[in-house]
Enzyme design. Sequence first.
Site, PDB file in Angstrom:
ATOM      1  CE  LYS A 194     -31.056  -5.274  25.229  1.00  0.00           C
ATOM      2  NZ  LYS A 194     -30.007  -6.216  24.792  1.00  0.00           N
TER       3      LYS A 194
ATOM      4  CD  GLU B 156     -16.080  -1.820  34.445  1.00  0.00           C
ATOM      5  OE1 GLU B 156     -16.688  -1.138  33.600  1.00  0.00           O
ATOM      6  OE2 GLU B 156     -16.668  -2.571  35.235  1.00  0.00           O
TER       7      GLU B 156
END
Length: 488
Positions: free
Chosen positions: A185, A392
């Site tokens: 996916k 991040e």
Amino acid sequence: MSGAEREQAVLDQVPTDLYIGGEWRAATGGGTLPVEDPATEQTLVEVADGQVDDALAALAAAADAQAAWAASAPRERGEILRRAYEAIVAQTDELALLMTLEMGKALAESRAEIAYAAEFFRWFSEEAVRVHGRYMVNTTGAGRILTLRQPVGPCVFVTPWNFPTAMGTRKIAPAIAAGCTMVVKPAQQTPLSMLALARILERAGLPAGVLNVITARHSGAVIEPLLRDRRTRKLSFTGSTEVGRTLIRQSAEQVLRVSMELGGNAPFLVFEDADLDAAVEGAMTAKMRNVGEACTAANRFHVHESLAAEFAERLTERMAALRVGRGAEPDVDVGPLIDSAQRDTVSELVDDATQRGAHLALGGSAVAGTGYFYEPTVLTGVPADARVLAEEIFGPVAPIATFSTETEAVDAANRTEYGLVAYVYTRDLTRALRVCEGIETGMVGLNQGIVSNPAAPFGGVKQSGFGREGGFEGIGEYLETKYVAVAL
Ligand code: NAD
């Protein structure tokens, strides 16, 4: 052909259906989801919006194909990978353009990713025929120990948008080599590159059911039932630590084999004895590869106080020279970010840093107008409590902080829950080895700003995950070791 005509031709060729059991088919209910060009905010094309029934059909196809695939000749599996490698290389221009259209990065970057992605197929085409066990005399002398390595079985792969092809080939290639079947996916933002890859593997002779691709708007809804299904034997996920945690929890029920390639917060350390030219060059690569949207991106620069001013000045000069624009246009260095949410996150982190006292040496704003562009940005004098050092960033922002001693630098590098990669610049061999050993990451770039290499084991420690992709280790993620106690 004009640029626009070439783009349309590439889009016209890409499949938009689900790939299940060797057939291309629409989603149950016929629903679709739009794929957007992040540079124009326009829909490029619609792809099938897979439902739970489609995901289960894909798993059924993978499970049905597993036994025959496990019994296939390793050389044949290797040859399929090799043919796919040749095809990817031959179609580099089209695949790179497709990637740039859906993901945004400059064409040169997409071409580099295609080369990197293809290399996993070549590497694992060679590894397919090198899987072996052992035959050993028992320590008592009576009896023998036989070990064999067998494919794990049907795998579920979930991949992110930032490297739409390479994050797939890093899993698909070793799984094919080992004799595993799979359901993949891709991220909903960038499904086209994966669909194009499936078509290449189909044409390279991969038997029906070995690879199945499900595109879907609601990832959690289609993945969770697969993880709870007894036919699934392994999950490999690349994405954020947050989603990784959820998937580990879901995998616990069946005690699935799990590999996790999660987030990063890479420190880039420049010691007082570093080659400054090399450090600036490496910083540009480590920061700006993929518009900063890489798990391996240098998230924070810790520079010795004696060099910090010069390093910042030179990095700022290089960053200022970058051309921002639509990735498909010539001479563009920096494409847009993937979506508005990502751009908002980057803006927030920069604003937080300046509010806490960091100095903006360059950039600092979203680019006005259409597309999710953000200016290349350099922040200096970033205080230790700024969020930009801890979270991040995933954007073209370089925060620079200083240190005065080696211990301080290593402590700062390790002050994070992440542990994917670190970059270290020093010309002192003993310091280099000391720091490489002291840093808590799965990878270190020593005097170089890039570590990704299909021949090397990629992966993290701490909350950056577990498992390794690439290298001699990569195929081991898809093999079980069986021990047979032999009476003799
Ligand atoms: P993400 O975690 O949001 O999504 C990754 C994938 O998971 C996508 O396919 C998404 O559709 C799917 N997903 C989201 N929620 C899900 C759920 N509940 N159940 C099942 N699937 C779900 O990450 P992203 O924003 O696509 O990618 C960026 C992240 O990936 C960053 O944190 C980056 O560091 C990380 N990353 C890590 C590596 C590595 O090798 N360590 C490589 C590339 C990216």
